[in-house]
Design an enzyme around this catalytic site. Structure first.
Site, PDB file in Angstrom:
ATOM      1  CE  LYS A  10      44.569 111.748  18.173  1.00  0.00           C
ATOM      2  NZ  LYS A  10      43.913 111.336  16.980  1.00  0.00           N
ATOM      3  CE  LYS A  47      36.590 109.360  22.087  1.00  0.00           C
ATOM      4  NZ  LYS A  47      36.682 109.762  20.734  1.00  0.00           N
ATOM      5  CE  LYS A 104      40.818 120.402  20.407  1.00  0.00           C
ATOM      6  NZ  LYS A 104      41.345 120.116  19.079  1.00  0.00           N
TER       7      LYS A 104
HETATM    8  P1  ATP Z   1      41.290 112.524  20.912  1.00  0.00           P
HETATM    9  O1  ATP Z   1      41.769 111.662  22.005  1.00  0.00           O
HETATM   10  O2  ATP Z   1      42.236 113.644  20.565  1.00  0.00           O
HETATM   11  O3  ATP Z   1      39.842 112.928  21.049  1.00  0.00           O
HETATM   12  P2  ATP Z   1      40.677 110.279  19.417  1.00  0.00           P
HETATM   13  O4  ATP Z   1      41.664 109.210  19.623  1.00  0.00           O
HETATM   14  O5  ATP Z   1      39.404 110.206  20.201  1.00  0.00           O
HETATM   15  O6  ATP Z   1      41.354 111.641  19.630  1.00  0.00           O
HETATM   16  P3  ATP Z   1      39.815 111.508  16.960  1.00  0.00           P
HETATM   17  O7  ATP Z   1      40.985 112.017  16.197  1.00  0.00           O
HETATM   18  O8  ATP Z   1      38.967 112.467  17.722  1.00  0.00           O
HETATM   19  O9  ATP Z   1      40.317 110.312  17.902  1.00  0.00           O
HETATM   20  O10 ATP Z   1      38.843 110.691  16.036  1.00  0.00           O
HETATM   21  C1  ATP Z   1      39.097 110.219  14.739  1.00  0.00           C
HETATM   22  C2  ATP Z   1      37.931 109.310  14.375  1.00  0.00           C
HETATM   23  O11 ATP Z   1      37.970 108.095  15.134  1.00  0.00           O
HETATM   24  C3  ATP Z   1      36.559 109.919  14.636  1.00  0.00           C
HETATM   25  O12 ATP Z   1      35.694 109.584  13.571  1.00  0.00           O
HETATM   26  C4  ATP Z   1      36.099 109.234  15.919  1.00  0.00           C
HETATM   27  O13 ATP Z   1      34.690 109.132  16.000  1.00  0.00           O
HETATM   28  C5  ATP Z   1      36.729 107.859  15.805  1.00  0.00           C
HETATM   29  N1  ATP Z   1      37.022 107.295  17.125  1.00  0.00           N
HETATM   30  C6  ATP Z   1      37.911 107.789  18.012  1.00  0.00           C
HETATM   31  N2  ATP Z   1      37.989 107.019  19.112  1.00  0.00           N
HETATM   32  C7  ATP Z   1      37.092 106.001  18.932  1.00  0.00           C
HETATM   33  C8  ATP Z   1      36.697 104.862  19.719  1.00  0.00           C
HETATM   34  N3  ATP Z   1      37.254 104.603  20.893  1.00  0.00           N
HETATM   35  N4  ATP Z   1      35.765 104.018  19.229  1.00  0.00           N
HETATM   36  C9  ATP Z   1      35.207 104.255  18.024  1.00  0.00           C
HETATM   37  N5  ATP Z   1      35.528 105.304  17.228  1.00  0.00           N
HETATM   38  C10 ATP Z   1      36.461 106.174  17.660  1.00  0.00           C
END
Ligand code: ATP
Ligand code: LTN
Length: 328
Positions: free
Chosen positions: A197, A194, A111
């Protein structure tokens, strides 16, 4: 009863990947274990400095957590800053972890490198100490985390062991557990990454609050594979397999079985879009209803904070007594 703690930062909107991969399991899990869910706004401050944003995001996230089915009478849903014990124990944890240990955290390295020309707060560096406090305050047995957070649970165990060694048996040692495998939702425009956001395009991401027409459009435009065969094969056919897995998560039927019922991509895209619309319809309705009565939402959060504080205050008292601080 096993106590489990999951926390989520109020940054950005919740998307379909978060729901099918994580939140849906939290809803099921609340009836199996003693579940605590923190909306960790103090953690969000490490990278957020626009006035008003954190509070609004915390409220919206709370509404979404209740809308998907977390029951305030069953699970303990709270906002981290409402339970001030986090900050006090967080400081004590900062004094129990070393500069060297924090310097080895890969999340900090990643980060801070990404913020090369941006402000890198000291909070971003000490973040794992606050996370250790989040976990230890609740005598947490299990922390369901993905790979990226494993190191933070490990350092929490190291800190707890060191504290217990110095001051006596105060903290329960938590364990990182792999969350129950939820669906892994991929970006609709780039099905090898994946849905996330922080990366990818808006067209590839289904927001939990997207309008039905927007959802349908995004599914119709989803990137599919070059031939025309409907087959569940993540390696060879990532686009189609992603749609099949999403449809499977909505209907409960196995993706392989669903594949056999389609001969063309078009109907699969439409059916998946419509299934997601139906899945989200009641959640969106509850979300909007909750957001019309902010007083009620805040009172649900006060109730959660009250339950959390009872546990957190007892743990903090154990810690300060063990250290031998002067009682107030
Ligand atoms: P960032 O983009 O900031 O990494 P993110 O959208 O990936 O954020 P997080 O806030 O890191 O989401 O994750 C919150 C929860 O959602 C975690 O338990 C993560 O494993 C799950 N998660 C996030 N994206 C996915 C996805 N595409 N498929 C399944 N589970 C997900
Ligand atoms: N660092 C985590 C969020 C988080 C957390 C926690 C998770 C903060 N405190 C305590 C589990 C337990 C993240 O960025 N996903």
């Amino acid at each position: 009863m096993t106590r489990v703690l999951s926390c989520i930062q109020p940054t950005g909107d919740v998307h379909l990947g978060n729901y099918l991969g994580a939140l849906r399991n939290w809803v099921i899990g609340q009836h199996e274990k003693d579940a605590f869910h923190g909306i960790v706004d103090l953690h969000a401050l490490t990278i957020t400095d626009t006035p008003g944003v954190v509070g609004r995001s915390s409220l919206e996230l709370a509404a979404m957590l209740f809308a998907v089915g977390l029951d305030p009478d069953v699970a303990t849903v709270f906002v981290q800053s409402h339970v001030t014990e986090h900050s006090v124990l967080g400081w004590m944890m900062e004094c129990t972890v070393s500069f060297g240990e924090l310097s080895r955290m890969t999340q900090f390295k990643d980060k801070s490198a990404k913020r090369e020309h941006d402000f890198v707060s000291a909070g971003l560096f000490t973040y794992p100490a606050l996370q250790a406090a989040d976990i230890l305050l609740y005598d947490t047995d299990e922390v369901p985390v993905g790979e990226d957070q494993r190191q933070h649970v490990e350092i929490t165990r190291d800190i707890a062991l060191r504290f217990n060694h110095r001051f006596g048996d105060v903290f329960v040692l938590p364990k990182a557990v792999m969350p129950k495998a939820g669906a892994r939702v991929m970006d609709l425009q780039d099905p090898t990454s994946k849905m996330s956001k922080s990366s990818g395009s808006d067209a590839g991401l289904i927001n939990m609050l997207d309008e039905p027409s927007v959802i349908l459009k995004k599914f119709k435009r989803a990137v599919t594979d070059s031939d025309t065969e409907v087959l569940f094969d993540r390696e060879q056919k990532p686009g189609i397999s992603n749609l099949l897995e999403i449809l499977s998560a909505c209907t409960g039927e196995a993706p392989e079985a669903l594949a056999g019922t389609y001969t063309q991509y078009g109907p699969l895209k439409t059916d998946t879009g419509e299934a997601v619309i139906e899945l989200l319809r009641p959640i969106q309705a509850r979300y909007h209803e909750l957001m019309t009565d902010r007083g009620e939402l805040q009172s649900l959060l006060r109730k959660g904070a009250g339950k959390a504080r009872t546990v957190a205050a007892a743990t903090l008292a154990r810690a300060t007594t063990a250290v031998g601080m002067l009682p107030a």
